[in-house]
Write an enzyme that holds these catalytic residues in place. Structure first.
Site, mmCIF file in Angstrom:
data_model
loop_
_atom_site.group_PDB
_atom_site.id
_atom_site.type_symbol
_atom_site.label_atom_id
_atom_site.label_comp_id
_atom_site.label_asym_id
_atom_site.label_seq_id
_atom_site.Cartn_x
_atom_site.Cartn_y
_atom_site.Cartn_z
ATOM 1 N N ASP A 13 1.029 -1.393 0.095
ATOM 2 C CA ASP A 13 0.086 0.012 0.010
ATOM 3 C C ASP A 13 0.964 1.062 0.044
ATOM 4 O O ASP A 13 0.447 2.232 0.542
ATOM 5 C CB ASP A 13 -1.060 -0.062 1.194
ATOM 6 C CG ASP A 13 -1.626 -1.396 1.317
ATOM 7 O OD1 ASP A 13 -2.393 -1.754 0.197
ATOM 8 O OD2 ASP A 13 -1.738 -2.027 2.361
ATOM 9 N N GLU A 14 2.011 1.119 -0.690
ATOM 10 C CA GLU A 14 2.915 2.370 -0.917
ATOM 11 C C GLU A 14 2.300 3.336 -1.861
ATOM 12 O O GLU A 14 2.915 4.515 -1.866
ATOM 13 C CB GLU A 14 4.332 2.001 -1.183
ATOM 14 C CG GLU A 14 4.973 1.173 0.044
ATOM 15 C CD GLU A 14 4.732 -0.333 -0.188
ATOM 16 O OE1 GLU A 14 3.808 -0.534 -1.012
ATOM 17 O OE2 GLU A 14 5.231 -1.175 0.527
ATOM 18 N N ALA A 41 -4.137 -8.486 -3.111
ATOM 19 C CA ALA A 41 -3.716 -7.150 -2.986
ATOM 20 C C ALA A 41 -4.899 -6.230 -3.559
ATOM 21 O O ALA A 41 -5.787 -6.720 -4.373
ATOM 22 C CB ALA A 41 -2.713 -6.890 -4.247
ATOM 23 N N HIS A 43 -6.096 -2.026 -5.252
ATOM 24 C CA HIS A 43 -5.681 -0.689 -5.544
ATOM 25 C C HIS A 43 -7.340 -0.095 -5.662
ATOM 26 O O HIS A 43 -7.912 -0.401 -6.590
ATOM 27 C CB HIS A 43 -5.144 -0.896 -6.728
ATOM 28 C CG HIS A 43 -4.658 0.521 -7.456
ATOM 29 N ND1 HIS A 43 -3.996 1.483 -6.816
ATOM 30 C CD2 HIS A 43 -5.270 1.035 -8.781
ATOM 31 C CE1 HIS A 43 -3.966 2.527 -7.738
ATOM 32 N NE2 HIS A 43 -4.640 2.124 -8.851
ATOM 33 N N THR A 44 -7.167 0.957 -4.975
ATOM 34 C CA THR A 44 -8.631 1.849 -5.022
ATOM 35 C C THR A 44 -8.368 2.598 -6.048
ATOM 36 O O THR A 44 -7.803 3.471 -6.452
ATOM 37 C CB THR A 44 -8.689 2.735 -3.555
ATOM 38 O OG1 THR A 44 -8.540 1.679 -2.865
ATOM 39 C CG2 THR A 44 -9.944 3.334 -3.631
ATOM 40 N N THR A 124 -6.059 -11.915 4.561
ATOM 41 C CA THR A 124 -6.895 -11.017 3.862
ATOM 42 C C THR A 124 -8.043 -11.839 3.602
ATOM 43 O O THR A 124 -9.345 -11.231 3.043
ATOM 44 C CB THR A 124 -6.658 -10.491 2.438
ATOM 45 O OG1 THR A 124 -6.202 -11.528 1.564
ATOM 46 C CG2 THR A 124 -5.323 -9.424 2.781
ATOM 47 N N ARG A 138 0.622 -29.246 -6.083
ATOM 48 C CA ARG A 138 0.175 -29.786 -7.487
ATOM 49 C C ARG A 138 -0.888 -30.425 -7.649
ATOM 50 O O ARG A 138 -1.158 -31.424 -8.258
ATOM 51 C CB ARG A 138 1.621 -30.634 -8.069
ATOM 52 C CG ARG A 138 2.515 -29.752 -8.305
ATOM 53 C CD ARG A 138 3.989 -30.367 -8.251
ATOM 54 N NE ARG A 138 4.381 -30.653 -6.892
ATOM 55 C CZ ARG A 138 5.069 -31.221 -6.335
ATOM 56 N NH1 ARG A 138 5.954 -31.625 -7.086
ATOM 57 N NH2 ARG A 138 5.618 -31.120 -4.891
ATOM 58 N N GLN A 176 1.843 -6.121 -3.013
ATOM 59 C CA GLN A 176 2.226 -6.302 -1.815
ATOM 60 C C GLN A 176 3.506 -5.558 -1.383
ATOM 61 O O GLN A 176 3.868 -4.369 -2.228
ATOM 62 C CB GLN A 176 2.325 -7.754 -1.400
ATOM 63 C CG GLN A 176 1.312 -8.604 -1.078
ATOM 64 C CD GLN A 176 0.509 -8.983 -2.378
ATOM 65 O OE1 GLN A 176 1.233 -9.182 -3.451
ATOM 66 N NE2 GLN A 176 -0.805 -9.293 -2.249
ATOM 67 N N ARG A 255 -5.439 0.619 8.848
ATOM 68 C CA ARG A 255 -3.958 0.409 8.561
ATOM 69 C C ARG A 255 -3.196 0.825 9.863
ATOM 70 O O ARG A 255 -3.625 2.196 10.390
ATOM 71 C CB ARG A 255 -3.364 0.988 7.356
ATOM 72 C CG ARG A 255 -3.982 0.281 6.136
ATOM 73 C CD ARG A 255 -3.374 0.903 4.759
ATOM 74 N NE ARG A 255 -4.041 0.255 3.710
ATOM 75 C CZ ARG A 255 -4.215 0.985 2.465
ATOM 76 N NH1 ARG A 255 -3.837 2.151 2.398
ATOM 77 N NH2 ARG A 255 -4.621 0.360 1.482
ATOM 78 N N ASP A 283 3.386 15.232 1.179
ATOM 79 C CA ASP A 283 2.568 16.107 1.582
ATOM 80 C C ASP A 283 2.131 15.836 3.039
ATOM 81 O O ASP A 283 1.537 16.570 3.553
ATOM 82 C CB ASP A 283 1.137 16.159 0.764
ATOM 83 C CG ASP A 283 0.585 14.677 0.434
ATOM 84 O OD1 ASP A 283 1.309 13.977 0.074
ATOM 85 O OD2 ASP A 283 -0.789 14.666 0.734
HETATM 86 P P1 IMP Z 1 -2.773 -13.077 2.700
HETATM 87 O O1 IMP Z 1 -1.683 -12.697 1.729
HETATM 88 O O2 IMP Z 1 -3.994 -12.973 2.662
HETATM 89 O O3 IMP Z 1 -2.334 -14.370 3.274
HETATM 90 O O4 IMP Z 1 -2.216 -12.231 4.075
HETATM 91 C C1 IMP Z 1 -1.015 -12.465 5.012
HETATM 92 C C2 IMP Z 1 -0.524 -10.985 5.403
HETATM 93 O O5 IMP Z 1 -0.217 -10.249 4.375
HETATM 94 C C3 IMP Z 1 -1.670 -10.158 6.132
HETATM 95 O O6 IMP Z 1 -1.042 -9.342 7.109
HETATM 96 C C4 IMP Z 1 -2.362 -9.301 5.115
HETATM 97 O O7 IMP Z 1 -2.854 -8.145 5.704
HETATM 98 C C5 IMP Z 1 -0.923 -8.921 4.472
HETATM 99 N N1 IMP Z 1 -1.287 -8.762 3.051
HETATM 100 C C6 IMP Z 1 -1.449 -9.427 1.863
HETATM 101 N N2 IMP Z 1 -1.648 -8.837 0.911
HETATM 102 C C7 IMP Z 1 -1.315 -7.536 1.044
HETATM 103 C C8 IMP Z 1 -1.365 -6.306 0.141
HETATM 104 O O8 IMP Z 1 -1.696 -6.166 -0.932
HETATM 105 N N3 IMP Z 1 -1.205 -5.075 0.849
HETATM 106 C C9 IMP Z 1 -0.908 -5.210 2.239
HETATM 107 N N4 IMP Z 1 -0.838 -6.166 3.193
HETATM 108 C C10 IMP Z 1 -1.232 -7.306 2.601
HETATM 109 MG MG MG Z 2 -2.989 -1.976 -1.543
#
Ligand code: IMP
Ligand code: MG
Length: 336
Positions: A13-14, A41, A43-44, A124, A138, A176, A255, A283
């Protein structure tokens, strides 16, 4: 030839999506392809007056002249993909590698039903962990086995390498962030795959010698969603004072907010093979920088922040985001 990888340097989320969109409009890639884990992941994006979390389509979709692809390393949830393809109107322009792993309903149930994944790790709940586990065992299906997405199946690795050979620009977007990499992050509080630049290249079938640039995106105030260590985390009172409040795109969880972590940024840049640094949310360091588009117009406080970050990371900061709009950015890449 120019193949650029864009990855997150902290915990995700950078603001990678905004950087991808800006670079796409500047560099005019013919392909924007996505690596990373899968629909965990988000993206808004704003469509009309509604906000929508894009989870499968590459965030570079806002640049209309590129073909959009999903590399074979990525997990695909066909239901999520099809919904987004319709909503964003990218049918005919989006392609999925036939070898992508498929997320089934059952994976989502296993992710959400697991005390370990859901509560301890704070996943998530999108089925990614169980689907990657089945992929390693597999027993998972591949994208080519799903009739509903048959018309977008291609060999993404071949398409990208042909484009690079032809001298076209290609953007590989990571998802991520470095801190939640399975290999380099805060295990076990991580996602189910590596998230570094090498992985994003591998996800797309692009060998390491073919990458020209690795842009690592850091946010001035890093955030983390889910469980796990966060060395520079601040109290919610402090983040409230600073006026920073963020919610996850996929899970809508609040967050956690932290201070700039120079040590983590340096390590992350090292492992990612960073050639250029992008810093977002400047900012927030100084409100007076909101929307500024020239480096000289940044305040001293912001310039000091950037110069210190550059020293800590040991790589040039070439992109500075000063607000959410695509035009609110300082691009120093020519001078780099
Ligand atoms: P998972 O990837 O859903 O198994 O989640 C494992 C960890 O990675 C959790 O702490 C999630 O919040 C974090 N996570 C997974 N994908 C993202 C992302 O795109 N952004 C931020 N945190 C993420
Ligand atoms: Mg994100």
């Amino acid at each position: 030839m120019s193949c650029t990888v864009i990855v997150g340097g902290f915990f995700g989320d950078e603001g990678k999506g905004k950087i991808v969109a800006h670079i796409a409009h500047q560099d005019r890639p013919t392909i924007i392809s996505r690596g990373g884990v899968g629909p965990n992941a988000g993206h808004t994006v704003r469509i009309g007056d509604k906000e929508f979390g894009v989870r499968m389509v590459p965030s570079g979709f806002v640049y209309p002249d590129a073909r959009l692809m999903i590399g074979s390393g990525v997990l695909v949830d066909p239901r999520v993909l099809l919904r987004e393809v319709d909503l964003l109107g990218v049918r005919g322009r989006i392609f999925v590698d036939g070898r992508c792993g498929i997320i089934e309903e059952e994976h989502i149930e296993r992710d959400r039903g697991s005390e370990h994944l859901r509560s301890t790790i704070g996943s998530t709940g999108t089925g990614c962990g169980p689907a990657n586990a089945d992929r390693v065992m597999r027993t998972a299906r591949q994208a080519k086995d799903v009739p509903e997405i048959a018309d977008c199946i291609t060999d993404v690795a071949r398409e990208i390498n042909v484009a690079i050979d032809a001298g076209e620009a290609v953007l590989l977007e990571g998802t991520q962030g470095f801190g939640i990499s399975l290999f380099f992050g805060t295990y076990p509080y991580v996602t189910s795959k590596d998230t570094s630049a090498s992985q994003i290249a591998a996800d797309n079938g692009v060998g390491p010698t073919r990458i020209d640039d690795v842009i690592v995106v850091f946010k001035a105030y890093p955030t983390r969603v889910g469980e796990g260590p966060f060395a520079t985390e601040m109290s919610s009172t402090r983040s409230h004072e600073l006026g920073i409040e963020e919610y996850g795109t996929v899970t809508h969880r609040q967050r956690r907010i932290g201070l700039w972590d120079g040590e983590m940024a340096r390590y992350s840049a090292m492992v990612n093979g960073c050639t250029q640094v992008a810093i977002t949310g400047i900012d927030r360091v100084d409100r007076a920088c909101y929307g500024v588009t020239e480096y000289e117009r940044l305040t001293k406080k912001a310039r000091d922040f950037i110069e210190r970050a550059e020293e800590e990371i040991g790589r040039p900061v070439t992109l500075i985001s000063t607000g959410p709009e695509m035009s609110q950015i300082i691009d120093l890449r020519e001078q780099a």
